[in-house]
Motif scaffolding. Structure first.
Motif, PDB file in Angstrom:
ATOM      1  N   SER A   9       0.905  -1.199   0.122  1.00 46.32           N
ATOM      2  CA  SER A   9       0.163  -0.115  -0.035  1.00 46.32           C
ATOM      3  C   SER A   9       0.803   1.151  -0.004  1.00 46.32           C
ATOM      4  N   GLY A  10       0.471   2.316   0.168  1.00 45.11           N
ATOM      5  CA  GLY A  10       1.133   3.706  -0.078  1.00 45.11           C
ATOM      6  C   GLY A  10       1.861   4.347   0.797  1.00 45.11           C
ATOM      7  N   GLY A  11       2.108   3.524   2.016  1.00 41.37           N
ATOM      8  CA  GLY A  11       3.033   4.278   3.113  1.00 41.37           C
ATOM      9  C   GLY A  11       4.203   4.078   2.640  1.00 41.37           C
ATOM     10  N   SER A  12       5.339   4.934   2.966  1.00 41.05           N
ATOM     11  CA  SER A  12       6.684   4.604   2.840  1.00 41.05           C
ATOM     12  C   SER A  12       7.319   3.498   3.357  1.00 41.05           C
ATOM     13  N   GLY A  13       8.249   3.001   2.455  1.00 39.52           N
ATOM     14  CA  GLY A  13       9.053   2.069   3.103  1.00 39.52           C
ATOM     15  C   GLY A  13       8.724   0.664   1.938  1.00 39.52           C
ATOM     16  N   SER A  14       8.594   0.944   0.775  1.00 40.47           N
ATOM     17  CA  SER A  14       8.584   0.037  -0.533  1.00 40.47           C
ATOM     18  C   SER A  14       9.779  -0.763  -0.410  1.00 40.47           C
ATOM     19  N   ILE A  15      10.877  -0.277   0.126  1.00 38.72           N
ATOM     20  CA  ILE A  15      12.039  -1.272   0.096  1.00 38.72           C
ATOM     21  C   ILE A  15      11.935  -2.445   0.928  1.00 38.72           C
ATOM     22  N   TYR A  16      10.884  -2.308   1.887  1.00 37.81           N
ATOM     23  CA  TYR A  16      10.808  -3.614   2.446  1.00 37.81           C
ATOM     24  C   TYR A  16      10.028  -4.776   1.878  1.00 37.81           C
ATOM     25  N   ALA A  17       9.176  -4.211   0.932  1.00 41.11           N
ATOM     26  CA  ALA A  17       8.331  -5.034  -0.029  1.00 41.11           C
ATOM     27  C   ALA A  17       8.903  -5.407  -0.986  1.00 41.11           C
ATOM     28  N   SER A  36      -1.816  -1.223  -4.072  1.00 44.38           N
ATOM     29  CA  SER A  36      -2.773  -0.404  -4.487  1.00 44.38           C
ATOM     30  C   SER A  36      -2.060   0.760  -5.240  1.00 44.38           C
ATOM     31  N   THR A  37      -2.859   1.693  -5.567  1.00 39.32           N
ATOM     32  CA  THR A  37      -2.356   2.612  -6.657  1.00 39.32           C
ATOM     33  C   THR A  37      -1.265   3.360  -6.024  1.00 39.32           C
ATOM     34  N   MET A  38      -1.447   3.929  -4.729  1.00 35.09           N
ATOM     35  CA  MET A  38      -0.428   4.668  -3.876  1.00 35.09           C
ATOM     36  C   MET A  38       0.764   3.626  -3.947  1.00 35.09           C
ATOM     37  N   GLY A  39       0.522   2.395  -3.481  1.00 34.39           N
ATOM     38  CA  GLY A  39       1.576   1.566  -3.362  1.00 34.39           C
ATOM     39  C   GLY A  39       2.511   1.577  -4.538  1.00 34.39           C
ATOM     40  N   GLU A  40       1.917   1.635  -5.817  1.00 31.70           N
ATOM     41  CA  GLU A  40       2.751   1.553  -7.149  1.00 31.70           C
ATOM     42  C   GLU A  40       3.625   2.871  -7.023  1.00 31.70           C
ATOM     43  N   PHE A  41       2.726   4.057  -6.653  1.00 36.13           N
ATOM     44  CA  PHE A  41       3.715   5.312  -6.880  1.00 36.13           C
ATOM     45  C   PHE A  41       4.687   5.389  -5.859  1.00 36.13           C
ATOM     46  N   VAL A  83       1.022  -7.112   4.415  1.00 37.37           N
ATOM     47  CA  VAL A  83       1.028  -5.758   3.759  1.00 37.37           C
ATOM     48  C   VAL A  83       1.965  -4.868   4.278  1.00 37.37           C
ATOM     49  N   VAL A  84       3.072  -4.702   3.107  1.00 34.12           N
ATOM     50  CA  VAL A  84       4.386  -3.987   3.520  1.00 34.12           C
ATOM     51  C   VAL A  84       4.542  -3.180   2.396  1.00 34.12           C
ATOM     52  N   PRO A  85       4.811  -1.753   2.693  1.00 34.29           N
ATOM     53  CA  PRO A  85       4.434  -0.905   3.828  1.00 34.29           C
ATOM     54  C   PRO A  85       2.759  -1.076   3.923  1.00 34.29           C
ATOM     55  N   CYS A  86       2.304  -0.875   5.121  1.00 37.07           N
ATOM     56  CA  CYS A  86       0.803  -0.631   5.407  1.00 37.07           C
ATOM     57  C   CYS A  86       0.609   0.750   5.839  1.00 37.07           C
ATOM     58  N   SER A  87      -0.201   1.324   4.891  1.00 37.74           N
ATOM     59  CA  SER A  87      -0.782   2.857   4.965  1.00 37.74           C
ATOM     60  C   SER A  87      -1.574   2.777   6.341  1.00 37.74           C
ATOM     61  N   MET A  88      -1.773   4.028   6.876  1.00 38.76           N
ATOM     62  CA  MET A  88      -2.850   4.130   7.873  1.00 38.76           C
ATOM     63  C   MET A  88      -4.065   4.113   7.233  1.00 38.76           C
ATOM     64  N   LYS A  89      -4.132   4.265   6.143  1.00 37.02           N
ATOM     65  CA  LYS A  89      -5.649   4.211   5.362  1.00 37.02           C
ATOM     66  C   LYS A  89      -5.917   2.781   5.070  1.00 37.02           C
ATOM     67  N   THR A  90      -5.183   1.923   4.863  1.00 39.82           N
ATOM     68  CA  THR A  90      -5.244   0.631   4.562  1.00 39.82           C
ATOM     69  C   THR A  90      -5.421  -0.095   5.955  1.00 39.82           C
ATOM     70  N   LEU A  91      -4.930   0.210   7.020  1.00 39.77           N
ATOM     71  CA  LEU A  91      -4.922  -0.305   8.268  1.00 39.77           C
ATOM     72  C   LEU A  91      -6.114   0.151   8.936  1.00 39.77           C
ATOM     73  N   THR A  99     -13.767  -3.100   2.944  1.00 44.86           N
ATOM     74  CA  THR A  99     -13.056  -3.913   1.792  1.00 44.86           C
ATOM     75  C   THR A  99     -13.383  -3.291   0.466  1.00 44.86           C
ATOM     76  N   ASP A 100     -12.877  -2.132  -0.005  1.00 44.50           N
ATOM     77  CA  ASP A 100     -13.130  -1.475  -1.001  1.00 44.50           C
ATOM     78  C   ASP A 100     -12.182  -1.718  -2.180  1.00 44.50           C
ATOM     79  N   SER A 101     -11.301  -2.717  -1.792  1.00 42.92           N
ATOM     80  CA  SER A 101     -10.181  -2.777  -2.688  1.00 42.92           C
ATOM     81  C   SER A 101     -10.004  -4.403  -2.550  1.00 42.92           C
ATOM     82  N   LEU A 102      -8.954  -5.278  -3.667  1.00 43.87           N
ATOM     83  CA  LEU A 102      -8.781  -6.506  -3.424  1.00 43.87           C
ATOM     84  C   LEU A 102      -7.775  -6.639  -2.233  1.00 43.87           C
ATOM     85  N   LEU A 103      -6.928  -5.681  -1.908  1.00 44.37           N
ATOM     86  CA  LEU A 103      -6.057  -5.649  -1.018  1.00 44.37           C
ATOM     87  C   LEU A 103      -6.643  -5.868   0.426  1.00 44.37           C
TER      88      LEU A 103
END
Length: 186
Positions: A9-17, A36-41, A83-91, A99-103
């Motif tokens: 998801s869109g939180g900082s820390g994609s390096i862990y994913a 997620s869209t922001m996860g991709e970004f 879920v890594v990173p897990c944004s606060m929105k996703t959490l 459940t508005d997304s597959l994630l």
């Protein structure tokens, strides 16, 4: 063969994913990736890795809008999800069954099927709302795994920190690995 769902998801820390996907690939564990869209970004911004490259790191990729994906059903057996990173929105969505997304649907399935769910939130400072949502999830068995590195193992590079955290995430999923510098005492 173990099967693990990896959500980004869109939180900082994609390096862990990215590190986790690579480790799971090396361990020959089947992965089901949803981003997620922001996860991709954020992954593109922080790591210079686009969605096409991310897809290559996973066994299977599922579009975040595809509620017909196998990971949206409890009848599809997986060993766990992270879920890594897990944004606060996703959490928040997970904690409140939104459940508005597959994630978030996949997380909901993991919870209802009583499978292992690890959330790696990346936010600071934490508000009372964040903490209440984390506590709510923790009380039902979800592992809340802030990527807070220890320094007792004397990391020398960012990669050392990331690899150690990746190993600890694998530990939380019950996956044996040799990425963690284990404490042996003094």
């Amino acid at each position: 063969m173990k099967k693990i769902v990896v959500g980004i998801s869109g939180g900082s820390g994609s390096i862990y994913a990215v590190s986790l996907l690579k480790a799971l690939q090396q361990l020959n564990i089947e992965t089901h990736l949803v981003v997620s869209t922001m996860g991709e970004f954020v992954t593109q911004h922080e790591c210079g890795i686009d969605l096409h490259e991310l897809k290559k790191m996973a066994t299977y990729f599922h579009d975040n809008k595809n509620f017909a994906a196998p990971i949206a059903s409890g009848s599809f057996k997986v060993d766990g999800m992270v879920v890594v990173p897990c944004s606060m929105k996703t959490l928040s969505s997970i904690a409140n069954g939104f459940t508005d997304s597959l994630l978030t649907r996949a997380c909901d399935v993991i919870i209802k099927e009583k499978r292992k769910l690890v959330l790696v939130p990346r936010e600071t400072p934490l508000s009372p709302i964040h903490l209440e949502n984390m506590l709510k999830l923790s009380r039902i068995g979800v592992t809340i795994f802030p990527p807070s590195p220890g320094f007792y193992n004397h990391p020398e590079t960012i990669e050392d920190i990331v690899i150690n955290m990746t190993g600890r995430i694998l530990d939380s999923l019950g996956i044996d690995n040799n990425l963690v510098k284990r404490w042996k005492g003094l």
